[in-house]
Design an enzyme around this catalytic site. Structure first.
Site, PDB file in Angstrom:
ATOM      1  N   GLU A  33       0.805  -1.312   0.080  1.00 37.58           N
ATOM      2  CA  GLU A  33       0.047   0.108   0.203  1.00 37.58           C
ATOM      3  C   GLU A  33       0.704   1.144  -0.170  1.00 37.58           C
ATOM      4  O   GLU A  33       0.628   2.251  -0.718  1.00 37.58           O
ATOM      5  CB  GLU A  33      -1.001   0.020   1.239  1.00 37.58           C
ATOM      6  CG  GLU A  33      -1.727   1.112   1.289  1.00 37.58           C
ATOM      7  CD  GLU A  33      -2.964   1.374   0.307  1.00 37.58           C
ATOM      8  OE1 GLU A  33      -3.609   2.247   0.460  1.00 37.58           O
ATOM      9  OE2 GLU A  33      -3.225   0.540  -0.488  1.00 37.58           O
ATOM     10  N   TYR A  34       1.824   1.255   0.876  1.00 40.97           N
ATOM     11  CA  TYR A  34       2.824   2.360   0.766  1.00 40.97           C
ATOM     12  C   TYR A  34       3.647   2.663  -0.693  1.00 40.97           C
ATOM     13  O   TYR A  34       3.527   3.938  -0.826  1.00 40.97           O
ATOM     14  CB  TYR A  34       4.029   1.938   2.065  1.00 40.97           C
ATOM     15  CG  TYR A  34       4.828   3.300   1.950  1.00 40.97           C
ATOM     16  CD1 TYR A  34       4.806   4.390   2.865  1.00 40.97           C
ATOM     17  CD2 TYR A  34       5.853   3.492   1.101  1.00 40.97           C
ATOM     18  CE1 TYR A  34       5.645   5.552   2.931  1.00 40.97           C
ATOM     19  CE2 TYR A  34       6.752   4.551   1.075  1.00 40.97           C
ATOM     20  CZ  TYR A  34       6.725   5.686   2.065  1.00 40.97           C
ATOM     21  OH  TYR A  34       7.329   6.734   2.419  1.00 40.97           O
ATOM     22  N   ASP A  35       3.932   1.544  -1.203  1.00 38.36           N
ATOM     23  CA  ASP A  35       4.340   1.737  -2.508  1.00 38.36           C
ATOM     24  C   ASP A  35       3.646   2.332  -3.521  1.00 38.36           C
ATOM     25  O   ASP A  35       3.758   3.098  -4.395  1.00 38.36           O
ATOM     26  CB  ASP A  35       4.872   0.401  -3.163  1.00 38.36           C
ATOM     27  CG  ASP A  35       6.121   0.078  -2.550  1.00 38.36           C
ATOM     28  OD1 ASP A  35       6.996   0.940  -1.827  1.00 38.36           O
ATOM     29  OD2 ASP A  35       6.938  -1.004  -2.502  1.00 38.36           O
ATOM     30  N   LYS A 103      19.785  -5.348  -1.221  1.00 40.42           N
ATOM     31  CA  LYS A 103      19.369  -4.266  -0.593  1.00 40.42           C
ATOM     32  C   LYS A 103      18.936  -4.624   0.896  1.00 40.42           C
ATOM     33  O   LYS A 103      17.927  -4.892   0.773  1.00 40.42           O
ATOM     34  CB  LYS A 103      18.359  -3.385  -1.693  1.00 40.42           C
ATOM     35  CG  LYS A 103      17.874  -2.081  -0.815  1.00 40.42           C
ATOM     36  CD  LYS A 103      16.922  -1.297  -1.598  1.00 40.42           C
ATOM     37  CE  LYS A 103      16.641   0.112  -1.018  1.00 40.42           C
ATOM     38  NZ  LYS A 103      15.849  -0.140   0.263  1.00 40.42           N
TER      39      LYS A 103
END
Length: 651
Positions: A33-35, A103
């Site tokens: 959702e954040y992305d 990452k």
């Protein structure tokens, strides 16, 4: 749509989510959702040409709010631009070579060495100002205290807590509400402490990912050469693969296959130009350097329908909602359930039975609900506990609403405690699975731990239960009777005292001379004198034994047990203060635990990995090219064969 108004809403939402995740160790929305919201904001900014103050597309890092000293970075630490397209990575790389690395998902730290010693360590902070955490960094498990290079060395690395260590730390915490949400938040909190004792206990590791300064080191124009040089100085570097545009798709696929068994938290990959001068020459935007780009996994989503919400109680009373949906294939496996975490998230998704939902695997591992297309919101929050039928209540915990059973006699609270008590490192009672214990509790056979040793009183009732035959019953009773003869560390660990793991239980018993009376009446002041016991552990321990009911239950349990006296150790403490790592196959000892016992009897300590604190690496293949041998050679640590070590120290 008022685009500026929408941008304002997105800035507030995204900053609130970042603050919750990075500073408060909680989540108010999924990464998915954040992305999605972040990408929407980026698109609106590009369309309108407007970037609002406080936009997360401009700000980097977390806000510095702790009491740690602050320090400005010599150069701003920018975040990386990102893509989810392998084709975009190939286009970005063009005809150049690159290094593709994990990452890592931890806390970025800038380290400065002078005259071969660590001078300072500063967190990334907001990219301009970070927090000084030098004393805490000295507690990092794999960080070299001294290096061969005597010039000024500045490097950036990611401090992380491995999944295996994270799980051990959480397993030692009795209270479900007190368990840590994820390794990233635990790591950040461990490093940003005012006391470095906490950092040491958490097994923080650091992986270098960028060399900033090392004048006169004779390095060329190669990122890989820099990585190899850092490894030679004793640093762990982020695992990487060399790539070209033609090979990058295959290499990304290789990383994807490694995710399942990769022990270090990661949220994607990073692609960096191998040619240092070329990358630096490209400059940077206001937020992103152009020498590197991040790759985030393209989450494979599936469309399915919600069948039910299962309410799963724990032994602290917390009742977690779990989404049950029609099976869907994701990342090569079939999934049919996902934790919804708490009521706040469930309400935010407006979940309803029969709703059409999309699901995905966060970082290709953990099933999550991405979106709800129907949003009927018809799920009812149970007013009674699904296990005991007792009343429930909604409580606000860390800003999120969660459901709790308030019945102190709830069977669910007991099941987990009994499961812990019978496990291998505790009383080691075989044949008593969680399912079996649940049946016995529901039947009224078990109320306290002592009742486990009185199961023979319920022979007829047990044999009448479905799935229990004579042989099954006899095996359980035999295992129970075998467990009557136990050791004090096993008993203390089995009680399930918060933060008292198997290792802590051994240290505790040894400190108090295996005297149970001293152990159960220990004061907080006495406990904090033991290495690894801080105020938090001491407080929980004292509170446990301050409860008269717990003391009475222990007295009752002791009537059923025979506590073996530890063998008197008259051995010379020839390994006092010595830390040893064991690797490879053994010839003189049955297994590593047998050798470990002999080392500990002589005052030594056995660690799981080679670090600057290691004194000896035991490996019968002294010339092998294993990672531990390589690390030992880099740090100048003696590698000795088992026979040689035994002759020198155990003979």
């Amino acid at each position: 749509m008022d685009k500026t108004k929408r941008m304002t809403e997105l800035v507030v939402l995204l900053n609130e989510a970042s603050r919750a995740y990075y500073q408060e160790a909680r989540e108010i929305m999924s990464n998915f959702e954040y992305d999605r919201l972040y990408d929407e904001l980026v698109a609106l900014e590009a369309e309108t040409g407007v970037v609002l103050a406080g936009s997360p597309t401009v700000n980097v890092g977390y806000e510095v709010v702790s009491e740690l000293p602050k320090e400005e970075h010599d150069s701003p630490m920018l975040s990386l631009d990102k893509t989810k397209s392998v084709e975009a990575l190939a286009d970005w790389l063009g005809d150049k070579e690159g290094l593709l690395s994990w990452k890592l998902d931890g806390l970025t730290v800038v380290l400065t060495y002078e005259n071969g010693e660590l001078k300072k360590a500063v967190t990334r902070g907001n990219g301009v100002i970070g927090e000084l955490v030098t004393n805490n960094a000295k507690m990092f498990k794999n960080l070299p205290f001294k290096i061969a290079y005597k010039g000024e060395l500045v490097l950036r690395g990611e401090a992380v807590i491995k999944y295996s260590d994270f799980e051990k730390i959480n397993a030692a915490i009795e209270d479900v509400d007190a368990k840590y949400k994820n390794p990233r938040n635990l790591c950040s909190g461990s490093i940003r402490q005012l006391s470095n004792e906490v950092t040491k206990q958490r097994n923080v590791n650091l992986y270098a990912f960028s060399l900033i300064k090392a004048e006169d080191a004779g390095l060329g124009n190669s990122r890989e050469e820099e990585f190899k040089w850092l490894e030679a100085q004793g640093f762990s570097v982020v695992p990487y693969k060399k790539v070209t545009a033609a090979t990058i798709a295959d290499k990304v696929a290789e990383f994807a296959k490694e995710i399942i068994d990769f022990d270090i938290p990661s949220d994607g990959l990073v692609l960096t130009y191998e040619d240092i001068a070329y990358g630096i020459g490209l400059g940077a935007t206001a937020k992103f350097p152009r020498h590197s780009i991040a790759f985030k996994w393209q989450d494979e989503t599936g469309i399915t329908h919600l069948k039910a919400i299962e309410w799963s109680p724990s032994r602290t009373g917390l009742i977690n909602p779990v989404a049950i949906f029609e099976p869907v294939e994701l990342e090569g496996t079939t999934v049919s359930r996902a934790s919804v975490h708490n009521i706040s998230i469930m309400e935010g998704l407006e979940l309803g039975i029969g709703d059409e939902i999309s699901v995905y695997k966060a970082n290709m591992i953990i099933p999550q609900i991405a979106d709800n297309f129907t949003r009927s919101g018809n799920v009812e929050i149970p007013k009674i506990c699904p296990v005991c039928g007792g009343a429930t209540e909604i409580r606000a915990v860390n800003g999120a609403k969660s459901l709790y059973c308030i019945n102190e006699k709830c069977e669910a609270k007991q099941i987990k405690g009994f499961t812990h008590f019978v496990e291998r490192n505790a009383m080691n009672i075989e044949g008593l699975s969680e399912e079996t214990l649940e049946k016995f509790i529901q039947a009224g056979f078990l109320h306290t731990f002592a009742d486990l040793f009185r199961l023979d009183r319920h022979k007829d009732a047990i044999l009448s239960m479905r799935g229990f035959k004579d042989k099954t019953y006899e095996n359980i009773i035999t295992a129970v009777n075998d467990a009557r003869n136990t050791t004090l560390p096993r008993l203390i660990y089995g009680l399930g005292i918060a933060n008292i793991g198997a290792a802590n239980a051994k240290v505790l018993c040894k400190h108090f001379g295996y005297d149970l009376d001293r152990i159960r009446h220990a004061t907080a002041e006495e406990l904090t004198q033991i290495e690894g016991f801080g105020d938090v552990i001491a407080k929980a321990y004292v509170e446990y034994f301050a409860d008269e009911v717990n003391q009475e239950k222990l007295d009752d349990l002791l009537l059923e047990l025979n506590i073996e006296k530890p063998e008197e150790n008259n051995l010379q403490q020839s390994l006092d203060g010595v830390t040893v790592v064991i690797t490879g196959s053994l010839e003189l000892f049955e297994n590593r635990n047998a050798l470990k016992d002999e080392i500990e009897k002589r005052g030594g300590k056995v660690a799981g990995s080679v670090s600057s604190n290691t004194n000896y690496l035991i490996n019968n293949d002294t010339q092998s090219s294993s990672s531990k041998n390589k690390k030992a050679k880099e740090l100048g640590i003696p590698i000795v064969a088992e026979k040689e070590f035994v002759e020198r120290f155990l003979g």
